[in-house]
Design a protein around this motif. Structure first.
Motif, PDB file in Angstrom:
ATOM      1  N   ALA A   1     -10.837  -3.219  -2.884  1.00  0.00           N
ATOM      2  CA  ALA A   1      -9.609  -3.133  -3.689  1.00  0.00           C
ATOM      3  C   ALA A   1      -8.836  -1.857  -3.371  1.00  0.00           C
ATOM      4  O   ALA A   1      -7.604  -1.886  -3.238  1.00  0.00           O
ATOM      5  CB  ALA A   1      -9.962  -3.193  -5.180  1.00  0.00           C
ATOM      6  N   ALA A   2      -9.543  -0.736  -3.218  1.00  0.00           N
ATOM      7  CA  ALA A   2      -8.871   0.523  -2.873  1.00  0.00           C
ATOM      8  C   ALA A   2      -8.267   0.431  -1.477  1.00  0.00           C
ATOM      9  O   ALA A   2      -7.151   0.902  -1.243  1.00  0.00           O
ATOM     10  CB  ALA A   2      -9.860   1.692  -2.969  1.00  0.00           C
ATOM     11  N   ALA A   3      -8.991  -0.198  -0.536  1.00  0.00           N
ATOM     12  CA  ALA A   3      -8.462  -0.372   0.820  1.00  0.00           C
ATOM     13  C   ALA A   3      -7.185  -1.203   0.801  1.00  0.00           C
ATOM     14  O   ALA A   3      -6.198  -0.870   1.480  1.00  0.00           O
ATOM     15  CB  ALA A   3      -9.520  -1.025   1.713  1.00  0.00           C
ATOM     16  N   ALA A   4      -7.197  -2.273   0.013  1.00  0.00           N
ATOM     17  CA  ALA A   4      -6.024  -3.156  -0.075  1.00  0.00           C
ATOM     18  C   ALA A   4      -4.795  -2.407  -0.587  1.00  0.00           C
ATOM     19  O   ALA A   4      -3.669  -2.700  -0.173  1.00  0.00           O
ATOM     20  CB  ALA A   4      -6.332  -4.350  -0.976  1.00  0.00           C
ATOM     21  N   GLN A   5      -5.009  -1.415  -1.463  1.00  0.00           N
ATOM     22  CA  GLN A   5      -3.886  -0.607  -1.966  1.00  0.00           C
ATOM     23  C   GLN A   5      -3.183   0.145  -0.830  1.00  0.00           C
ATOM     24  O   GLN A   5      -2.032   0.541  -0.958  1.00  0.00           O
ATOM     25  CB  GLN A   5      -4.386   0.410  -3.002  1.00  0.00           C
ATOM     26  N   HIS A   6      -3.907   0.315   0.278  1.00  0.00           N
ATOM     27  CA  HIS A   6      -3.355   1.028   1.441  1.00  0.00           C
ATOM     28  C   HIS A   6      -3.054   0.071   2.594  1.00  0.00           C
ATOM     29  O   HIS A   6      -2.880   0.499   3.739  1.00  0.00           O
ATOM     30  CB  HIS A   6      -4.320   2.134   1.887  1.00  0.00           C
ATOM     31  N   GLY A   7      -3.011  -1.223   2.290  1.00  0.00           N
ATOM     32  CA  GLY A   7      -2.673  -2.216   3.303  1.00  0.00           C
ATOM     33  C   GLY A   7      -3.765  -2.455   4.325  1.00  0.00           C
ATOM     34  O   GLY A   7      -3.486  -2.897   5.441  1.00  0.00           O
TER      35      GLY A   7
ATOM     36  N   LEU B   1      -5.418  -1.342  13.668  1.00  0.00           N
ATOM     37  CA  LEU B   1      -5.453   0.041  13.196  1.00  0.00           C
ATOM     38  C   LEU B   1      -4.659   0.966  14.118  1.00  0.00           C
ATOM     39  O   LEU B   1      -3.977   1.886  13.657  1.00  0.00           O
ATOM     40  CB  LEU B   1      -6.913   0.526  13.094  1.00  0.00           C
ATOM     41  N   GLU B   2      -4.740   0.698  15.413  1.00  0.00           N
ATOM     42  CA  GLU B   2      -3.993   1.503  16.390  1.00  0.00           C
ATOM     43  C   GLU B   2      -2.489   1.298  16.216  1.00  0.00           C
ATOM     44  O   GLU B   2      -1.708   2.254  16.329  1.00  0.00           O
ATOM     45  CB  GLU B   2      -4.438   1.124  17.796  1.00  0.00           C
ATOM     46  N   ALA B   3      -2.071   0.079  15.903  1.00  0.00           N
ATOM     47  CA  ALA B   3      -0.647  -0.213  15.687  1.00  0.00           C
ATOM     48  C   ALA B   3      -0.093   0.582  14.501  1.00  0.00           C
ATOM     49  O   ALA B   3       1.091   0.907  14.469  1.00  0.00           O
ATOM     50  CB  ALA B   3      -0.438  -1.711  15.464  1.00  0.00           C
ATOM     51  N   ARG B   4      -0.953   0.916  13.560  1.00  0.00           N
ATOM     52  CA  ARG B   4      -0.551   1.721  12.389  1.00  0.00           C
ATOM     53  C   ARG B   4      -0.810   3.214  12.610  1.00  0.00           C
ATOM     54  O   ARG B   4      -0.653   4.011  11.689  1.00  0.00           O
ATOM     55  CB  ARG B   4      -1.303   1.251  11.149  1.00  0.00           C
ATOM     56  N   ALA B   5      -1.216   3.578  13.814  1.00  0.00           N
ATOM     57  CA  ALA B   5      -1.504   4.972  14.189  1.00  0.00           C
ATOM     58  C   ALA B   5      -2.622   5.584  13.339  1.00  0.00           C
ATOM     59  O   ALA B   5      -2.632   6.785  13.080  1.00  0.00           O
ATOM     60  CB  ALA B   5      -0.238   5.832  14.115  1.00  0.00           C
TER      61      ALA B   5
ATOM     62  N   ALA C   1      -3.969  10.675  10.280  1.00  0.00           N
ATOM     63  CA  ALA C   1      -3.513   9.689   9.293  1.00  0.00           C
ATOM     64  C   ALA C   1      -4.658   8.758   8.890  1.00  0.00           C
ATOM     65  O   ALA C   1      -4.798   8.404   7.713  1.00  0.00           O
ATOM     66  CB  ALA C   1      -2.348   8.873   9.851  1.00  0.00           C
ATOM     67  N   GLY C   2      -5.490   8.366   9.842  1.00  0.00           N
ATOM     68  CA  GLY C   2      -6.629   7.510   9.546  1.00  0.00           C
ATOM     69  C   GLY C   2      -7.646   8.204   8.664  1.00  0.00           C
ATOM     70  O   GLY C   2      -8.177   7.615   7.714  1.00  0.00           O
ATOM     71  N   ARG C   3      -7.929   9.476   8.963  1.00  0.00           N
ATOM     72  CA  ARG C   3      -8.868  10.245   8.130  1.00  0.00           C
ATOM     73  C   ARG C   3      -8.312  10.427   6.723  1.00  0.00           C
ATOM     74  O   ARG C   3      -9.044  10.359   5.733  1.00  0.00           O
ATOM     75  CB  ARG C   3      -9.182  11.601   8.777  1.00  0.00           C
TER      76      ARG C   3
ATOM     77  N   ARG D   1      -9.977   8.877   3.237  1.00  0.00           N
ATOM     78  CA  ARG D   1     -10.287   9.848   2.174  1.00  0.00           C
ATOM     79  C   ARG D   1      -9.685   9.381   0.856  1.00  0.00           C
ATOM     80  O   ARG D   1     -10.342   9.389  -0.190  1.00  0.00           O
ATOM     81  CB  ARG D   1      -9.750  11.241   2.546  1.00  0.00           C
ATOM     82  N   ARG D   2      -8.428   8.917   0.897  1.00  0.00           N
ATOM     83  CA  ARG D   2      -7.770   8.433  -0.322  1.00  0.00           C
ATOM     84  C   ARG D   2      -8.437   7.169  -0.857  1.00  0.00           C
ATOM     85  O   ARG D   2      -8.589   7.012  -2.063  1.00  0.00           O
ATOM     86  CB  ARG D   2      -6.275   8.214  -0.079  1.00  0.00           C
ATOM     87  N   VAL D   3      -8.847   6.275   0.034  1.00  0.00           N
ATOM     88  CA  VAL D   3      -9.561   5.064  -0.404  1.00  0.00           C
ATOM     89  C   VAL D   3     -10.812   5.471  -1.180  1.00  0.00           C
ATOM     90  O   VAL D   3     -11.068   4.970  -2.274  1.00  0.00           O
ATOM     91  CB  VAL D   3      -9.929   4.168   0.805  1.00  0.00           C
ATOM     92  N   ARG D   4     -11.572   6.390  -0.628  1.00  0.00           N
ATOM     93  CA  ARG D   4     -12.805   6.830  -1.302  1.00  0.00           C
ATOM     94  C   ARG D   4     -12.515   7.506  -2.637  1.00  0.00           C
ATOM     95  O   ARG D   4     -13.230   7.312  -3.608  1.00  0.00           O
ATOM     96  CB  ARG D   4     -13.598   7.760  -0.387  1.00  0.00           C
ATOM     97  N   GLU D   5     -11.467   8.322  -2.678  1.00  0.00           N
ATOM     98  CA  GLU D   5     -11.113   9.013  -3.924  1.00  0.00           C
ATOM     99  C   GLU D   5     -10.669   8.043  -5.009  1.00  0.00           C
ATOM    100  O   GLU D   5     -10.841   8.326  -6.190  1.00  0.00           O
ATOM    101  CB  GLU D   5      -9.998  10.035  -3.668  1.00  0.00           C
ATOM    102  N   GLU D   6     -10.098   6.924  -4.620  1.00  0.00           N
ATOM    103  CA  GLU D   6      -9.564   5.965  -5.587  1.00  0.00           C
ATOM    104  C   GLU D   6     -10.627   5.033  -6.163  1.00  0.00           C
ATOM    105  O   GLU D   6     -10.328   4.207  -7.011  1.00  0.00           O
ATOM    106  CB  GLU D   6      -8.429   5.168  -4.946  1.00  0.00           C
ATOM    107  N   MET D   7     -11.853   5.191  -5.746  1.00  0.00           N
ATOM    108  CA  MET D   7     -12.945   4.361  -6.261  1.00  0.00           C
ATOM    109  C   MET D   7     -13.407   4.936  -7.603  1.00  0.00           C
ATOM    110  O   MET D   7     -14.502   5.489  -7.736  1.00  0.00           O
ATOM    111  CB  MET D   7     -14.067   4.275  -5.235  1.00  0.00           C
ATOM    112  N   GLN D   8     -12.553   4.816  -8.620  1.00  0.00           N
ATOM    113  CA  GLN D   8     -12.757   5.491  -9.898  1.00  0.00           C
ATOM    114  C   GLN D   8     -13.973   4.996 -10.686  1.00  0.00           C
ATOM    115  O   GLN D   8     -14.637   5.788 -11.352  1.00  0.00           O
ATOM    116  CB  GLN D   8     -11.493   5.383 -10.754  1.00  0.00           C
ATOM    117  N   ASP D   9     -14.283   3.700 -10.640  1.00  0.00           N
ATOM    118  CA  ASP D   9     -15.434   3.209 -11.385  1.00  0.00           C
ATOM    119  C   ASP D   9     -16.704   3.877 -10.894  1.00  0.00           C
ATOM    120  O   ASP D   9     -17.537   4.335 -11.676  1.00  0.00           O
ATOM    121  CB  ASP D   9     -15.570   1.684 -11.266  1.00  0.00           C
ATOM    122  N   LEU D  10     -16.850   3.946  -9.579  1.00  0.00           N
ATOM    123  CA  LEU D  10     -18.029   4.567  -8.998  1.00  0.00           C
ATOM    124  C   LEU D  10     -18.049   6.068  -9.285  1.00  0.00           C
ATOM    125  O   LEU D  10     -19.082   6.627  -9.659  1.00  0.00           O
ATOM    126  CB  LEU D  10     -18.077   4.308  -7.492  1.00  0.00           C
ATOM    127  N   HIS D  11     -16.900   6.717  -9.160  1.00  0.00           N
ATOM    128  CA  HIS D  11     -16.830   8.146  -9.470  1.00  0.00           C
ATOM    129  C   HIS D  11     -17.203   8.389 -10.931  1.00  0.00           C
ATOM    130  O   HIS D  11     -17.958   9.312 -11.242  1.00  0.00           O
ATOM    131  CB  HIS D  11     -15.426   8.701  -9.195  1.00  0.00           C
TER     132      HIS D  11
END
Length: 144
Positions: free
Chosen positions: A31-37, A76-80, A101-103, A107-117
């Motif tokens: 779900a967090a990944a999907a928020q970033h396309g 992923l390469e097309a999105r740099a 940009a990939g890193r 990082r943001r995907v992991r930070e947005e995993m609020q239930d687990l955090h």
């Protein structure tokens, strides 16, 4: 007093609990990944890129055919978010490397995993250290 306080859980109970936690973590990650396309698989690729990883190595990590990795890396390469580089030891081998940009996006995907955090925030320092040590002992070896 709970039943688990007086009796050790069975292996089946432990396995079911680990599976439930893993499933919840995977859903939240997707779900967090999907928020970033990103698809969950694209995010998994980014999560594996602490350094250069050969295309074939990514296929092994993802437990899929190398031809599938090509399409994932292409997107992923097309999105740099990643780039391909020749391996210095064998120029026939292409390594995949996360861009800044990939890193940042993983990082943001992991930070947005609020239930687990939130769940992990309920543990004190000693409990966190104990859980880390126990999970480390259960972690499958990379050779399997």
């Amino acid at each position: 007093m709970s039943d688990t306080a007086t009796h050790a859980p069975t292996k089946l109970q432990l396995l079911e609990l680990l599976a439930a936690i893993g499933t919840a973590q995977w859903r939240e990650f997707a779900a967090a990944a999907a928020q970033h396309g990103l698809t969950s698989t694209q995010a998994r690729v980014l999560a594996q890129l602490d350094g250069p990883v050969p295309m074939r190595g990514l296929a092994t990590l993802l437990v899929c055919d190398a031809s599938n990795v090509t399409g994932i890396v292409d997107r992923l390469e097309a999105r740099a978010l990643v780039r391909r580089e020749p391996d210095p030891a064998d120029r026939r081998v292409k390594n995949v490397v996360a861009t800044d940009a990939g890193r940042d996006v993983i990082r943001r995907v992991r930070e947005e995993m609020q239930d687990l955090h939130g769940a992990l925030d309920t543990l004190d320092e000693a409990e966190s250290a104990t859980l880390y040590a126990l999970l480390g002992r259960l972690r499958p070896s990379t050779g399997s």
